[in-house]
Design an enzyme around this catalytic site. Structure first.
Site, PDB file in Angstrom:
ATOM      1  N   ASN A  67       9.482   4.650   3.857  1.00 50.56           N
ATOM      2  CA  ASN A  67       9.169   3.971   5.106  1.00 50.56           C
ATOM      3  C   ASN A  67      10.425   3.298   5.653  1.00 50.56           C
ATOM      4  O   ASN A  67      11.363   2.999   4.898  1.00 50.56           O
ATOM      5  CB  ASN A  67       8.125   2.867   4.850  1.00 50.56           C
ATOM      6  CG  ASN A  67       6.740   3.417   4.586  1.00 50.56           C
ATOM      7  OD1 ASN A  67       5.965   3.618   5.507  1.00 50.56           O
ATOM      8  ND2 ASN A  67       6.418   3.659   3.325  1.00 50.56           N
ATOM      9  N   HIS A  91       4.077   4.247  13.001  1.00 48.86           N
ATOM     10  CA  HIS A  91       4.357   4.243  11.561  1.00 48.86           C
ATOM     11  C   HIS A  91       5.446   5.277  11.297  1.00 48.86           C
ATOM     12  O   HIS A  91       5.207   6.478  11.438  1.00 48.86           O
ATOM     13  CB  HIS A  91       3.059   4.588  10.820  1.00 48.86           C
ATOM     14  CG  HIS A  91       3.203   4.713   9.330  1.00 48.86           C
ATOM     15  ND1 HIS A  91       2.751   3.738   8.478  1.00 48.86           N
ATOM     16  CD2 HIS A  91       3.735   5.682   8.551  1.00 48.86           C
ATOM     17  CE1 HIS A  91       2.996   4.105   7.215  1.00 48.86           C
ATOM     18  NE2 HIS A  91       3.587   5.289   7.234  1.00 48.86           N
ATOM     19  N   CYS A 138       8.465  10.610   0.358  1.00 53.69           N
ATOM     20  CA  CYS A 138       7.845  11.855   0.776  1.00 53.69           C
ATOM     21  C   CYS A 138       7.976  12.825  -0.389  1.00 53.69           C
ATOM     22  O   CYS A 138       9.067  13.013  -0.927  1.00 53.69           O
ATOM     23  CB  CYS A 138       8.575  12.366   2.016  1.00 53.69           C
ATOM     24  SG  CYS A 138       8.304  14.100   2.368  1.00 53.69           S
ATOM     25  N   HIS A 197       8.825   6.894   9.032  1.00 56.52           N
ATOM     26  CA  HIS A 197       9.556   7.034   7.776  1.00 56.52           C
ATOM     27  C   HIS A 197      11.012   7.359   8.091  1.00 56.52           C
ATOM     28  O   HIS A 197      11.314   7.977   9.109  1.00 56.52           O
ATOM     29  CB  HIS A 197       8.921   8.124   6.901  1.00 56.52           C
ATOM     30  CG  HIS A 197       7.682   7.654   6.200  1.00 56.52           C
ATOM     31  ND1 HIS A 197       7.522   7.679   4.847  1.00 56.52           N
ATOM     32  CD2 HIS A 197       6.533   7.106   6.686  1.00 56.52           C
ATOM     33  CE1 HIS A 197       6.338   7.197   4.511  1.00 56.52           C
ATOM     34  NE2 HIS A 197       5.713   6.842   5.606  1.00 56.52           N
ATOM     35  N   ARG A 210       0.830  -1.204   0.000  1.00 60.39           N
ATOM     36  CA  ARG A 210       0.000   0.000   0.000  1.00 60.39           C
ATOM     37  C   ARG A 210       0.873   1.267   0.000  1.00 60.39           C
ATOM     38  O   ARG A 210       1.024   1.928  -1.021  1.00 60.39           O
ATOM     39  CB  ARG A 210      -0.968  -0.011   1.216  1.00 60.39           C
ATOM     40  CG  ARG A 210      -2.162   0.923   1.068  1.00 60.39           C
ATOM     41  CD  ARG A 210      -1.922   2.372   1.384  1.00 60.39           C
ATOM     42  NE  ARG A 210      -1.452   2.574   2.768  1.00 60.39           N
ATOM     43  CZ  ARG A 210      -0.955   3.716   3.211  1.00 60.39           C
ATOM     44  NH1 ARG A 210      -0.848   4.760   2.376  1.00 60.39           N
ATOM     45  NH2 ARG A 210      -0.533   3.842   4.457  1.00 60.39           N
ATOM     46  N   ASP A 211       1.493   1.569   1.122  1.00 63.48           N
ATOM     47  CA  ASP A 211       2.225   2.829   1.251  1.00 63.48           C
ATOM     48  C   ASP A 211       3.456   2.853   0.344  1.00 63.48           C
ATOM     49  O   ASP A 211       3.869   3.919  -0.122  1.00 63.48           O
ATOM     50  CB  ASP A 211       2.653   3.025   2.710  1.00 63.48           C
ATOM     51  CG  ASP A 211       3.025   4.469   3.032  1.00 63.48           C
ATOM     52  OD1 ASP A 211       2.840   5.340   2.162  1.00 63.48           O
ATOM     53  OD2 ASP A 211       3.492   4.726   4.153  1.00 63.48           O
TER      54      ASP A 211
END
Lengths: 306, 306
Positions: A246, A204, A237, A206, A12-13
């Protein structure tokens, strides 16, 4: 039960940031491989508008294609009631709602205030809990917003409270653009654990500024026991072109393993998947372990030059 | 005095791995710029045989060319008495001797056992202390050897003791190929601090497996107050092609700064130098902060789409 749980969010991310569309069958294989390597939580996709995020337009197909491993929670991000309907139809085990504590960030991403987001989430909560599924609430920019800077701890705690009152079984604090530092992490994690407890809280992180695993360590020391991470450190980002995304699942799992903290993950299996990732996405990825190998994999001693 | 001291090793440990020879005047400028940005310890070069390490063949010229800032310690690595002679002739403030606790690693690099290295160091110690200069002893592979794996803590502590008896004013524990983990770091740092004290101990970490700043955090929590780091995260490990090198000075300095721990470094100045580094070495470098910018540097809020 492992000492710490990693939820992989690569599909997903990670993939949502990719320029090139990764074929559906490769996503399905990725999710299946992660489950086979011992991941017990996988964020599979996002039921957003395919026009808004074309990279995740195949969310339903991916959910249909994966082989469900017993004991694995397959989560989906949902932006609204329409997305929740689709996620429930796809039989996602957990629905993940996201808002930003930063008003500016939420307005930019969702075109509404955080409070308006919360209002909209009530319908999602009702549907999800009514269907007997798990519900997670994510607070983005919890450690800082790229537009506004630092956020009020009281605002974050207020959102945690609202999520819990709505029936959320999980809360995620997200360092969306990698602005957190270890001291801040420890303080906020302690505060939120007091409200939500270690079984409900996910962190979560990064690695945008290289502090990802230092922040994991700080959160773990403060009592956090669940972390999001993306295979290969995929993601990123928009404000830091070329920077890391991440935290990498394999690097994180190896750190805990080396520390004697059980993650339940088969590190060699995970590493094998991580090493296939550059071919899948068509570029190098930030994760380090795939390049360096496990600490246990020693090298033959060179003969000294005569 | 700052709360923590970073020694930049880019000009030595970073540049020695570079394929392309960086012109002497650029090295001089790099060292001068680092001093101007507030670094109070800089490892300038290594007085090794120019045939063994051609990348550092200009050590004497670099020392001659730099402008000495008051209060800055300019260190040099020396492999033997011949190198020490050259370093003292170049007026280095501190001489750094390196051996590996791993016998196999030391044999491969130095063609002698660690004990034989120690014997050879006595002449260096005598010359250095006789000249009124500072003497540092580094223990490479202290957290693991790529050929032998884990090392005995008692062997590391024995070498610390030998270095101190020899008159070393500083001891460096080096994670030469990035094998350390936070738990191990904490334990070994505590043990060595009991022998050497926080003013003598430097921790030298590589980010080979992504754990660099997590290990810094662990070492700092355990009481370490001095760290090696290389601008841009330059350096690397021959066994991990493509993996990160030393921890990046700018990422490390930013982490401490964000945590409210004073390094005495002008972060913006340091970042400006870090951003010139890719042009100097001719390739991208692993440091993240130069790509992502300071946490304080906010972005204009985008207007939401109508």
């Amino acid at each position: 039960m492992p000492d710490v749980i990693l939820q992989d969010v690569c599909a997903r991310d990670g993939l949502q940031m990719e320029q090139r569309f990764v074929p559906t069958e490769q996503r399905i294989r990725l999710v299946d491989d992660l489950a086979a390597a011992g991941l017990t939580r996988i964020e599979v996709s996002s039921f957003v508008s395919p026009r808004a995020v074309p990279a995740l337009a195949d969310a339903a197909e991916v959910f249909r294609g994966i082989r469900r491993h017993e004991g694995v929670i397959y989560a989906a991000l949902v932006p609204n009631a329409k997305g929740a309907e689709r996620a429930l139809a796809a039989d996602a085990d957990e629905l993940n709602m996201v808002l930003s504590v930063s008003k500016t960030h939420n307005l930019a991403n969702m075109r509404m205030t955080p409070q308006q987001s919360l209002e909209g989430f009530r319908a999602i909560a009702e549907m999800t809990l009514g269907a007997g599924k798990m519900l997670n609430g994510t607070i983005a920019t919890a450690f800082g917003c790229p537009f506004e800077g630092p956020q009020q701890v009281s605002d974050v705690l207020g959102l945690v409270q609202s999520y819990l009152e709505m029936g959320c079984t999980g809360i995620t604090l997200a360092d969306t653009t990698g602005m957190a530092n270890p001291r801040q992490i420890e303080e906020l994690v302690r505060d939120v654990l007091a409200l939500a407890g270690p079984k409900a809280l996910t962190i979560h992180l990064h690695n945008t500024r290289g502090l990802g695993l230092a922040n994991v360590l700080a959160a773990w020391r403060a009592g956090a026991r669940r972390f999001d991470a993306a295979l290969g450190g995929l993601g990123g980002c928009p404000f830091a072109p070329g920077a890391s995304g991440n935290i990498a699942t394999e690097d994180t799992a190896a750190m805990f393993s080396e520390m004697g903290v059980d993650t339940g993950i088969d590190l060699r299996g995970l590493l094998a998947i991580a090493r296939q990732l550059p071919a899948i996405v068509g570029h190098d990825v930030p994760g380090q372990l795939a390049k360096a190998g496990l600490v246990q994999d020693l090298h033959p001693a060179p003969r000294p030059a005569p």
